[in-house]
Design an enzyme around this catalytic site. Structure first.
Site, PDB file in Angstrom:
ATOM      1  N   SER A   1       8.691  -2.555   1.061  1.00  0.00           N
ATOM      2  CA  SER A   1       7.250  -2.308   1.109  1.00  0.00           C
ATOM      3  C   SER A   1       7.100  -0.826   1.413  1.00  0.00           C
ATOM      4  O   SER A   1       8.037  -0.174   1.869  1.00  0.00           O
ATOM      5  CB  SER A   1       6.562  -3.186   2.145  1.00  0.00           C
ATOM      6  OG  SER A   1       6.650  -2.597   3.419  1.00  0.00           O
TER       7      SER A   1
ATOM      8  N   LYS B   1      -0.848 -13.923  -8.324  1.00  0.00           N
ATOM      9  CA  LYS B   1      -2.099 -13.988  -9.091  1.00  0.00           C
ATOM     10  C   LYS B   1      -3.093 -12.961  -8.550  1.00  0.00           C
ATOM     11  O   LYS B   1      -3.051 -12.679  -7.350  1.00  0.00           O
ATOM     12  CB  LYS B   1      -2.678 -15.407  -9.032  1.00  0.00           C
ATOM     13  CG  LYS B   1      -2.980 -15.935  -7.609  1.00  0.00           C
ATOM     14  CD  LYS B   1      -4.277 -15.431  -7.052  1.00  0.00           C
ATOM     15  CE  LYS B   1      -4.529 -15.739  -5.642  1.00  0.00           C
ATOM     16  NZ  LYS B   1      -5.631 -14.950  -5.051  1.00  0.00           N
TER      17      LYS B   1
HETATM   18  N1  LIG Z   1      -0.686 -17.621  -4.222  1.00  0.00           N
HETATM   19  C1  LIG Z   1      -1.418 -17.638  -3.130  1.00  0.00           C
HETATM   20  O1  LIG Z   1      -1.580 -18.659  -2.476  1.00  0.00           O
HETATM   21  C2  LIG Z   1      -2.022 -16.364  -2.645  1.00  0.00           C
HETATM   22  C3  LIG Z   1      -2.669 -16.325  -1.406  1.00  0.00           C
HETATM   23  C4  LIG Z   1      -3.158 -15.106  -0.952  1.00  0.00           C
HETATM   24  C5  LIG Z   1      -3.025 -13.973  -1.735  1.00  0.00           C
HETATM   25  N2  LIG Z   1      -2.419 -14.048  -2.953  1.00  0.00           N
HETATM   26  C6  LIG Z   1      -2.262 -12.839  -3.788  1.00  0.00           C
HETATM   27  O2  LIG Z   1      -1.177 -12.107  -3.238  1.00  0.00           O
HETATM   28  C7  LIG Z   1      -1.421 -10.694  -3.320  1.00  0.00           C
HETATM   29  C8  LIG Z   1      -1.251 -10.088  -1.927  1.00  0.00           C
HETATM   30  O3  LIG Z   1      -2.213 -10.680  -1.051  1.00  0.00           O
HETATM   31  P1  LIG Z   1      -1.988 -10.716   0.537  1.00  0.00           P
HETATM   32  O4  LIG Z   1      -2.977 -11.693   1.060  1.00  0.00           O
HETATM   33  O5  LIG Z   1      -0.552 -10.903   0.865  1.00  0.00           O
HETATM   34  O6  LIG Z   1      -2.439  -9.213   0.917  1.00  0.00           O
HETATM   35  P2  LIG Z   1      -2.023  -8.379   2.201  1.00  0.00           P
HETATM   36  O7  LIG Z   1      -1.714  -9.266   3.350  1.00  0.00           O
HETATM   37  O8  LIG Z   1      -3.072  -7.327   2.350  1.00  0.00           O
HETATM   38  O9  LIG Z   1      -0.636  -7.674   1.780  1.00  0.00           O
HETATM   39  C9  LIG Z   1      -0.585  -6.795   0.717  1.00  0.00           C
HETATM   40  C10 LIG Z   1       0.775  -6.126   0.679  1.00  0.00           C
HETATM   41  O10 LIG Z   1       0.810  -5.315  -0.489  1.00  0.00           O
HETATM   42  C11 LIG Z   1       1.114  -3.963  -0.132  1.00  0.00           C
HETATM   43  N3  LIG Z   1       0.478  -3.088  -1.098  1.00  0.00           N
HETATM   44  C12 LIG Z   1      -0.826  -3.060  -1.460  1.00  0.00           C
HETATM   45  N4  LIG Z   1      -1.024  -2.144  -2.422  1.00  0.00           N
HETATM   46  C13 LIG Z   1       0.189  -1.581  -2.675  1.00  0.00           C
HETATM   47  C14 LIG Z   1       0.653  -0.571  -3.561  1.00  0.00           C
HETATM   48  N5  LIG Z   1      -0.168   0.046  -4.418  1.00  0.00           N
HETATM   49  N6  LIG Z   1       1.955  -0.263  -3.531  1.00  0.00           N
HETATM   50  C15 LIG Z   1       2.819  -0.865  -2.678  1.00  0.00           C
HETATM   51  N7  LIG Z   1       2.433  -1.817  -1.812  1.00  0.00           N
HETATM   52  C16 LIG Z   1       1.137  -2.167  -1.817  1.00  0.00           C
HETATM   53  C17 LIG Z   1       0.612  -3.806   1.261  1.00  0.00           C
HETATM   54  O11 LIG Z   1       1.259  -2.714   1.843  1.00  0.00           O
HETATM   55  P3  LIG Z   1       0.549  -1.846   3.016  1.00  0.00           P
HETATM   56  O12 LIG Z   1       0.642  -2.696   4.248  1.00  0.00           O
HETATM   57  O13 LIG Z   1       1.365  -0.605   3.040  1.00  0.00           O
HETATM   58  O14 LIG Z   1      -0.879  -1.615   2.571  1.00  0.00           O
HETATM   59  C18 LIG Z   1       1.037  -5.166   1.853  1.00  0.00           C
HETATM   60  O15 LIG Z   1       2.415  -5.170   2.132  1.00  0.00           O
HETATM   61  C19 LIG Z   1      -2.816 -10.542  -3.927  1.00  0.00           C
HETATM   62  O16 LIG Z   1      -2.704 -10.216  -5.282  1.00  0.00           O
HETATM   63  C20 LIG Z   1      -3.467 -11.922  -3.761  1.00  0.00           C
HETATM   64  O17 LIG Z   1      -4.360 -12.230  -4.822  1.00  0.00           O
HETATM   65  C21 LIG Z   1      -1.908 -15.215  -3.400  1.00  0.00           C
END
Ligand SMILES: NC(=O)c1ccc[n+]([C@@H]2O[C@H](COP(=O)([O-])OP(=O)(O)OC[C@H]3O[C@@H](n4cnc5c(N)ncnc54)[C@H](OP(=O)(O)O)[C@@H]3O)[C@@H](O)[C@H]2O)c1
Length: 328
Positions: A38, A100
């Site tokens: 990350s 997604k």
């Molecule tokens: N399948 C499911 O059940 C489910 C559930 C929830 C979410 N999702 C999907 O999963 C994805 C992540 O969601 P989340 O809830 O895990 O979000 P989150 O908790 O905010 O985590 C996002 C992660 O992505 C990193 N990140 C964001 N932009 C980046 C970039 N440009 N380059 C490198 N790293 C980046 C962040 O790093 P930093 O900490 O450095 O910002 C963090 O590690 C989304 O697309 C969401 O739609 C899926």
């Protein structure tokens, strides 16, 4: 593949869903977490300590992750960067399971799918519902005791309690109700009714510029879908599927399905229950590992065409709402 049976995973991102994925891996036979990257070194190290297991290597760069001893990459960043990391992983010859929405629009998805084809690597959007035990049980029930031609899908979810700093509200990260939660409803419509032919949308944008509510009426190859998604109302998350000889309710939250009711036109009622284990992401991951072992480049359960139809619907809905992300 570098290992006979064990699929070694690398994760990009260390947020909430990455944690859930890492925990889910314990429930996937023949899979292990090999590496993690990350963009914040501290977060990478902390994640590896807490969720990494025995062999996970915390990587200092994306290149280091892609050069490490892994077979597949799980992309768990926010959606504005999914395409970028999918391309990088495919170029490095890794199979890709991408959260997604796989990309933020159809043009990006087409580029990624072309790259996957050129690299001859498996690519799948991580759309979890069809892999859950309940969804499979429902499919089996309807195959054994059909409800006839499905002609209507009605599904929706609106969440009123997301914190203001939730990425779903972020314009910069291509958030919004449609891409955050609506993408599940779009999947359901495509999965039961086929390709979309017409999408009519009403909705609104919120103060951050993303859609906070959308209501879609869609004509598909095999019927009509009535869908809604939102970030500013407390709305129920069940799904209703109507056919010529019966109907199904998948009870809330239908995208993490554990219970469904099938009602036949002759009065019979069949209740289906199927709990899930391991956080739920383990089922799609196990499927993905099997596809790698079988040398498949596309999932028959979550095929590329389904992802294409879903994102085309989201594009049409966003256009109707006047929502364009940076660079579009
Ligand atoms: N399948 C499911 O059940 C489910 C559930 C929830 C979410 N999702 C999907 O999963 C994805 C992540 O969601 P989340 O809830 O895990 O979000 P989150 O908790 O905010 O985590 C996002 C992660 O992505 C990193 N990140 C964001 N932009 C980046 C970039 N440009 N380059 C490198 N790293 C980046 C962040 O790093 P930093 O900490 O450095 O910002 C963090 O590690 C989304 O697309 C969401 O739609 C899926």
């Amino acid at each position: 593949m570098s290992h006979e049976t064990v699929v070694r995973w690398g994760i990009v991102g260390a947020g909430r869903i990455a944690q859930r994925f890492a925990q889910s891996l314990a429930f996937v036979p023949g899979a292990e977490l090999g590496a993690l990257w990350s963009r914040r070194a501290e977060a990478t190290e902390a994640f590896a300590r807490e969720y990494g297991g025995a062999v996970c290597v915390p990587c200092a760069s994306l290149d280091a992750l892609l050069d490490s001893d892994i077979d597949a990459v799980y992309i768990a960043t926010l959606q504005d960067s999914h395409a970028q990391y999918a391309h990088a992983a495919l170029r490095a010859g890794r199979h890709v399971l991408c959260e997604k929405p796989a990309t933020i629009n159809a043009a990006q998805l087409d580029d990624v799918l072309r790259a996957a084809r050129d690299a001859r690597r498996l690519f799948m959007e991580a759309m979890k519902p069809p892999f859950y035990p309940l969804y499979r049980k429902l499919r089996a029930q309807l195959a054994a005791d059909p409800i006839g031609e499905v002609g209507l899908v009605r599904a929706g979810c609106s969440i009123a309690n997301a914190p203001a700093d939730h990425p779903a509200f972020s314009f910069e990260h291509a958030g919004g109700a449609l891409l955050d939660i609506g993408i599940y409803e779009l999947f359901l419509a495509v999965d039961w009714l086929g390709a979309p032919l017409d999408v009519q949308t009403l909705g609104r944008l919120g103060p951050t510029g993303v859609d906070t509510f959308a209501s879609l009426n869609c004509r598909h190859e095999r019927g009509i879908a009535q869908l809604f998604c939102g970030l500013d109302l407390h709305g129920k998350g069940d799904a209703f599927i109507a056919a010529s000889h019966g109907h199904v309710t998948i009870h809330e939250n239908w995208w993490n399905p554990v219970r469904a009711t099938v009602r036949y036109v002759d009065g019979r009622v069949v209740e289906l229950d199927a709990p899930f284990e391991g956080g739920g992401l383990n089922y799609e991951t196990a499927h993905f590992c099997e596809l790698i072992r079988a040398g498949q480049l596309e999932s028959p359960v979550m095929p590329h065409a389904t992802s294409r139809h879903m994102i085309a619907m989201a594009d049409a809905a966003r256009e109707a709402l006047g929502l364009r992300f940076a660079g579009e």
